[in-house]
Design a protein around this motif. Structure first.
Motif, PDB file in Angstrom:
ATOM      1  N   LEU A   2      12.768  21.521   5.430  1.00  0.00           N
ATOM      2  CA  LEU A   2      11.708  20.915   6.496  1.00  0.00           C
ATOM      3  C   LEU A   2      11.514  22.166   7.567  1.00  0.00           C
ATOM      4  CD1 LEU A   2      12.630  17.110   6.864  1.00  0.00           C
ATOM      5  CD2 LEU A   2      11.048  18.168   5.270  1.00  0.00           C
ATOM      6  N   GLY A   3      12.383  23.054   7.653  1.00  0.00           N
ATOM      7  CA  GLY A   3      12.288  24.168   8.676  1.00  0.00           C
ATOM      8  C   GLY A   3      12.901  23.676  10.008  1.00  0.00           C
ATOM      9  N   TRP A   4      13.639  22.561   9.689  1.00  0.00           N
ATOM     10  CA  TRP A   4      14.386  22.057  10.896  1.00  0.00           C
ATOM     11  C   TRP A   4      15.871  22.666  11.098  1.00  0.00           C
ATOM     12  CZ3 TRP A   4      13.455  16.044  10.564  1.00  0.00           C
ATOM     13  CH2 TRP A   4      12.175  15.760  10.733  1.00  0.00           C
ATOM     14  N   ASP A   5      16.031  23.573  12.123  1.00  0.00           N
ATOM     15  CA  ASP A   5      17.485  23.688  12.303  1.00  0.00           C
ATOM     16  C   ASP A   5      18.062  23.483  13.494  1.00  0.00           C
ATOM     17  OD1 ASP A   5      16.300  25.657  13.737  1.00  0.00           O
ATOM     18  OD2 ASP A   5      17.252  27.384  12.864  1.00  0.00           O
ATOM     19  N   ARG A   6      17.774  22.305  14.062  1.00  0.00           N
ATOM     20  CA  ARG A   6      18.472  21.730  15.342  1.00  0.00           C
ATOM     21  C   ARG A   6      18.958  20.522  14.871  1.00  0.00           C
ATOM     22  NH1 ARG A   6      14.135  18.645  18.268  1.00  0.00           N
ATOM     23  NH2 ARG A   6      12.529  18.180  16.874  1.00  0.00           N
ATOM     24  N   THR A   7      19.882  19.988  15.789  1.00  0.00           N
ATOM     25  CA  THR A   7      20.417  18.565  15.646  1.00  0.00           C
ATOM     26  C   THR A   7      19.924  17.858  16.628  1.00  0.00           C
ATOM     27  OG1 THR A   7      22.768  19.786  15.124  1.00  0.00           O
ATOM     28  CG2 THR A   7      22.533  17.381  15.901  1.00  0.00           C
ATOM     29  N   PHE A   8      19.397  16.813  16.305  1.00  0.00           N
ATOM     30  CA  PHE A   8      18.400  15.802  16.999  1.00  0.00           C
ATOM     31  C   PHE A   8      18.336  14.330  16.415  1.00  0.00           C
ATOM     32  CE2 PHE A   8      13.817  15.313  15.217  1.00  0.00           C
ATOM     33  CZ  PHE A   8      14.206  16.354  14.188  1.00  0.00           C
ATOM     34  N   ASN A   9      18.025  13.405  17.348  1.00  0.00           N
ATOM     35  CA  ASN A   9      17.901  11.915  16.716  1.00  0.00           C
ATOM     36  C   ASN A   9      16.474  11.838  16.211  1.00  0.00           C
ATOM     37  OD1 ASN A   9      17.742   9.200  16.663  1.00  0.00           O
ATOM     38  ND2 ASN A   9      19.605   8.991  17.642  1.00  0.00           N
ATOM     39  N   VAL A  10      16.296  11.811  15.037  1.00  0.00           N
ATOM     40  CA  VAL A  10      15.071  11.649  14.290  1.00  0.00           C
ATOM     41  C   VAL A  10      14.508  10.217  14.423  1.00  0.00           C
ATOM     42  CG1 VAL A  10      13.687  11.795  12.423  1.00  0.00           C
ATOM     43  CG2 VAL A  10      15.609  13.062  12.282  1.00  0.00           C
ATOM     44  N   ALA A  11      15.205   9.221  14.420  1.00  0.00           N
ATOM     45  CA  ALA A  11      15.040   7.810  14.633  1.00  0.00           C
ATOM     46  C   ALA A  11      14.589   7.679  16.093  1.00  0.00           C
ATOM     47  CB  ALA A  11      16.184   7.016  14.341  1.00  0.00           C
ATOM     48  N   GLU A  12      15.035   8.330  17.121  1.00  0.00           N
ATOM     49  CA  GLU A  12      14.506   7.994  18.514  1.00  0.00           C
ATOM     50  C   GLU A  12      13.237   8.716  18.612  1.00  0.00           C
ATOM     51  OE1 GLU A  12      18.902   7.775  20.780  1.00  0.00           O
ATOM     52  OE2 GLU A  12      17.373   9.191  21.603  1.00  0.00           O
ATOM     53  N   GLU A  13      13.172  10.099  18.004  1.00  0.00           N
ATOM     54  CA  GLU A  13      12.127  10.553  18.327  1.00  0.00           C
ATOM     55  C   GLU A  13      10.873  10.057  17.675  1.00  0.00           C
ATOM     56  OE1 GLU A  13      12.846  14.830  18.730  1.00  0.00           O
ATOM     57  OE2 GLU A  13      10.962  15.299  17.781  1.00  0.00           O
ATOM     58  N   LEU A  14      10.925   9.359  16.323  1.00  0.00           N
ATOM     59  CA  LEU A  14       9.843   9.004  15.624  1.00  0.00           C
ATOM     60  C   LEU A  14       9.444   7.672  16.399  1.00  0.00           C
ATOM     61  CD1 LEU A  14       7.706   9.009  13.578  1.00  0.00           C
ATOM     62  CD2 LEU A  14       9.558   7.854  12.039  1.00  0.00           C
ATOM     63  N   SER A  15      10.457   6.930  16.730  1.00  0.00           N
ATOM     64  CA  SER A  15      10.201   5.746  17.626  1.00  0.00           C
ATOM     65  C   SER A  15       9.225   5.955  18.879  1.00  0.00           C
ATOM     66  CB  SER A  15      11.675   4.947  18.064  1.00  0.00           C
ATOM     67  OG  SER A  15      11.286   3.917  18.897  1.00  0.00           O
ATOM     68  N   GLY A  16       9.750   6.997  19.496  1.00  0.00           N
ATOM     69  CA  GLY A  16       8.955   7.560  20.667  1.00  0.00           C
ATOM     70  C   GLY A  16       7.374   7.713  20.253  1.00  0.00           C
ATOM     71  N   LEU A  17       7.238   8.433  19.061  1.00  0.00           N
ATOM     72  CA  LEU A  17       5.849   8.858  18.744  1.00  0.00           C
ATOM     73  C   LEU A  17       5.215   7.379  18.040  1.00  0.00           C
ATOM     74  CD1 LEU A  17       6.907  12.029  16.827  1.00  0.00           C
ATOM     75  CD2 LEU A  17       5.447  11.753  18.995  1.00  0.00           C
ATOM     76  N   LEU A  18       5.866   6.419  17.939  1.00  0.00           N
ATOM     77  CA  LEU A  18       5.174   5.235  17.366  1.00  0.00           C
ATOM     78  C   LEU A  18       5.360   3.928  18.399  1.00  0.00           C
ATOM     79  CD1 LEU A  18       6.609   5.144  13.600  1.00  0.00           C
ATOM     80  CD2 LEU A  18       4.187   5.150  14.254  1.00  0.00           C
ATOM     81  N   GLU A  29       0.835  -1.200   0.035  1.00  0.00           N
ATOM     82  CA  GLU A  29       0.066  -0.034   0.045  1.00  0.00           C
ATOM     83  C   GLU A  29       1.013   1.288  -0.113  1.00  0.00           C
ATOM     84  OE1 GLU A  29      -2.644   0.152   3.275  1.00  0.00           O
ATOM     85  OE2 GLU A  29      -3.131   2.156   2.841  1.00  0.00           O
ATOM     86  N   ALA A  30       0.532   2.343  -0.714  1.00  0.00           N
ATOM     87  CA  ALA A  30       1.338   3.572  -0.784  1.00  0.00           C
ATOM     88  C   ALA A  30       0.309   4.785  -0.722  1.00  0.00           C
ATOM     89  CB  ALA A  30       1.935   3.776  -1.994  1.00  0.00           C
ATOM     90  N   TRP A  31       0.846   5.617   0.077  1.00  0.00           N
ATOM     91  CA  TRP A  31      -0.152   6.742   0.333  1.00  0.00           C
ATOM     92  C   TRP A  31       0.956   8.132   0.561  1.00  0.00           C
ATOM     93  CZ3 TRP A  31       1.025   3.353   4.088  1.00  0.00           C
ATOM     94  CH2 TRP A  31       1.410   3.890   5.399  1.00  0.00           C
ATOM     95  N   GLU A  32       0.335   9.382   0.411  1.00  0.00           N
ATOM     96  CA  GLU A  32       1.131  10.403   0.832  1.00  0.00           C
ATOM     97  C   GLU A  32       0.373  11.472   1.962  1.00  0.00           C
ATOM     98  OE1 GLU A  32       2.576  11.139  -3.618  1.00  0.00           O
ATOM     99  OE2 GLU A  32       2.040  13.075  -2.599  1.00  0.00           O
ATOM    100  N   ILE A  33       1.067  12.108   2.502  1.00  0.00           N
ATOM    101  CA  ILE A  33       0.520  13.168   3.287  1.00  0.00           C
ATOM    102  C   ILE A  33       1.248  14.491   2.988  1.00  0.00           C
ATOM    103  CG2 ILE A  33      -0.603  11.841   5.219  1.00  0.00           C
ATOM    104  CD1 ILE A  33       1.978  12.673   6.851  1.00  0.00           C
ATOM    105  N   PRO A  34       0.653  15.835   3.161  1.00  0.00           N
ATOM    106  CA  PRO A  34       1.419  16.958   3.145  1.00  0.00           C
ATOM    107  C   PRO A  34       2.583  17.020   4.156  1.00  0.00           C
ATOM    108  CG  PRO A  34      -0.917  17.278   3.712  1.00  0.00           C
ATOM    109  CD  PRO A  34      -0.740  16.082   3.710  1.00  0.00           C
ATOM    110  N   THR A  35       3.647  17.680   3.809  1.00  0.00           N
ATOM    111  CA  THR A  35       4.518  17.952   4.783  1.00  0.00           C
ATOM    112  C   THR A  35       4.388  19.671   5.316  1.00  0.00           C
ATOM    113  OG1 THR A  35       6.351  16.896   3.200  1.00  0.00           O
ATOM    114  CG2 THR A  35       6.898  18.219   5.083  1.00  0.00           C
TER     115      THR A  35
END
Ligand SMILES: [Zn+2]
Length: 309
Positions: A84-100, A27-33
């Motif tokens: 993406l408007g992001w100008d900080r340094t952070f761990n995306v993998a950890e942050e998304l994992s937390g949200l999931l 299955e494939a889909w998209e959402i706006p950024t």
């Protein structure tokens, strides 16, 4: 059947897919950024959308991979993503994992995940080490070594577009330097070379009749337009030279050309090959140069592949 989620984040939309471990896009889909307000909503939006789409098969989902337009290191740390408007340094993998709810998440640069997608299921499938070169507004790249993305120390491994090919260039590149690879061999570069050729002579050309785009140039080459062929030759000189530098470092078995301009297809390869063969060290010269096969889905598939591995 086990599945992984592939997520490919662009500046205007996020492409997502449920991919089986066999490489089937179920299955494939998209959402706006939503880049406004420092792009704060992007990861929560993605997490909500993933949860909704996997509700019936959550137990069979092994994890999620995410490709992002910025340098991402092997730990999942992103340093900046201006699109993406992001100008900080952070761990995306950890942050998304937390949200999931603790799901396994791997993150990488978008050009690198597209390279992994082409390596897994596309034009790089039958080869060993591979370098993908994306020819779009700029030039991106991704290196696949022993089946894995080579991300480098700060996640900028494979960022080939800003290799300097002309120290005497007067115009600045978007990165602030002058003479970058992508100033000549990207789609933008081809338009610029075409405008230079149009100005340099009054030779007839179908490019004089319509706005000059990279597609118009390659259409004209297909119609044997002499001026457009001169543009293709100059493009081939720069791309062939750029690839020869990469070949001297990486020594890949194949170069896969992707991105919007690769739609011109096999027609562009002889122009590149001629100069590649001239400039490349003999032991690296056997590298194949081929056109990408997966189009827009390379990123989603490659992102999923990171967690399938
Ligand atoms: Zn540059």
């Amino acid at each position: 059947m086990k599945y992984a989620i592939g997520i490919d984040v662009g500046g205007t939309s996020v492409k997502m897919g449920i991919v089986s471990t066999e490489g089937e896009l179920k299955e494939a889909w998209e959402i706006p950024t939503r880049v406004e307000d420092g792009g704060k909503a992007i990861l929560p939006d993605i997490a909500a959308s993933v949860k909704e789409h996997i509700s019936g098969i959550a137990d069979d989902v092994t994890g999620a991979g995410i490709g992002l337009p910025g340098p991402v290191d092997d730990e999942g740390v992103i340093r900046k993503a201006v699109n993406l408007g992001w100008d900080r340094t952070f761990n995306v993998a950890e942050e998304l994992s937390g949200l999931l709810s603790g799901m396994t998440v791997k993150a990488a640069n978008d050009a690198n995940v597209a390279a992994l997608g082409e390596y897994w299921l596309g034009a790089g499938k039958d080869y060993g080490d591979m370098v993908m070169v994306t020819l779009g507004t700029g030039i991106g790249g991704g290196i696949v070594h022993h089946g894995k993305i080579y991300a480098g120390t700060t996640g900028a491994g494979g960022e080939i577009g800003h290799i300097c090919l002309n120290p005497n260039e007067k115009l600045s590149c978007g990165c602030g330097k002058k003479g970058c690879f992508e100033q000549y061999a990207s789609a933008t570069g081809v338009v610029r070379l075409a405008n230079e050729e149009l100005k340099a002579s009054s030779d007839p050309s179908e490019l004089r009749d319509a706005p000059v785009t990279a597609k118009a140039v390659w259409d004209a080459v297909r119609n044997h337009d002499k001026l457009a062929i001169r543009v293709a030759e100059r493009f081939g000189y720069y791309l062939g030279w750029g690839l020869s530098i990469i070949a001297g470092v990486v020594n890949p078995e194949v170069f896969v050309l992707g991105g919007g301009m690769s739609k011109a297809g096999d027609m562009m390869i002889p122009y590149v090959r001629e100069h590649f063969d001239k400039y490349t060290f003999h032991a690296c010269r056997d590298a194949q140069i081929v056109i990408a096969k997966l189009g827009n889905s390379a990123g989603t598939l490659g992102a999923a592949k990171m967690v399938i591995d």
